[in-house]
Motif scaffolding. Structure first.
Motif: not given
Length: 168
Positions: A62, A99, A119, A122, A126, A151
């Motif tokens: 990360w 996130n 997620t 997310l 993205n 991700c």
């Protein structure tokens, strides 16, 4: 090592967009990490897939991903016109909110299902952020691909944890 050279400054590339992006990315990372507790008895009891990376790998991954996210957004912001900047800022705000929220949904709420929903959102965010960045700078958009790929991996991992832990 200098990320922005004197030549960049003379060409009109300013450091403020990079610093601003780094600040908001760092804030999201701190907010998200506040809910993380991979040492909790609840998390340790969850069956996990054999292909899950060791705990240290998440922080090691990360950190450079957040750095590349900040650089990408700073670069795209620097190249964008005013109308595109607003759209880019909104896309980034949504992305970083999702996130950070994942940790709260998965760990704090102790809900792998909620984490999976987060997620998945997310991942969609993205794609939108990459599209927004590509309007201003294709290199910035390309630099977001590792973040998106990680991700997507996290979504697959979360989905497998949901599958292995149907009781939650």
């Amino acid at each position: 090592m200098r990320l922005i050279s004197e030549r960049d400054r003379q060409a009109g590339i300013r450091w403020q967009p990079y610093a601003g992006a780094a600040a908001v990315v760092a804030a999201a990372a701190v907010i998200g990490s506040a809910a993380m507790d991979s040492r909790s008895s609840w998390y340790r009891r969850l069956p996990k897939p054999r292909w899950q990376p060791p705990p240290w790998a998440f922080g090691a991954t990360w950190t450079p991903l957040y750095a590349s996210l900040a650089w990408s957004v700073g670069r795209a912001w620097s190249q964008a016109d005013d109308g595109e900047r607003s759209k880019l800022a909104t896309a980034l705000a949504v992305n970083l909110s999702l996130n950070a929220a994942w940790s709260w949904m998965f760990f704090a709420a102790r809900s792998p299902r909620a984490g999976l929903a987060g997620t998945a959102l997310l991942d969609a965010s993205n794609l939108h952020l990459i599209r927004r960045a590509s309007h201003s700078d294709p290199w910035a958009a390309t630099a977001l691909l590792p973040y998106a790929a990680w991700c997507w991996f996290a979504t697959a991992l979360n989905a497998k944890i949901v599958h292995l832990n149907r009781r939650y």
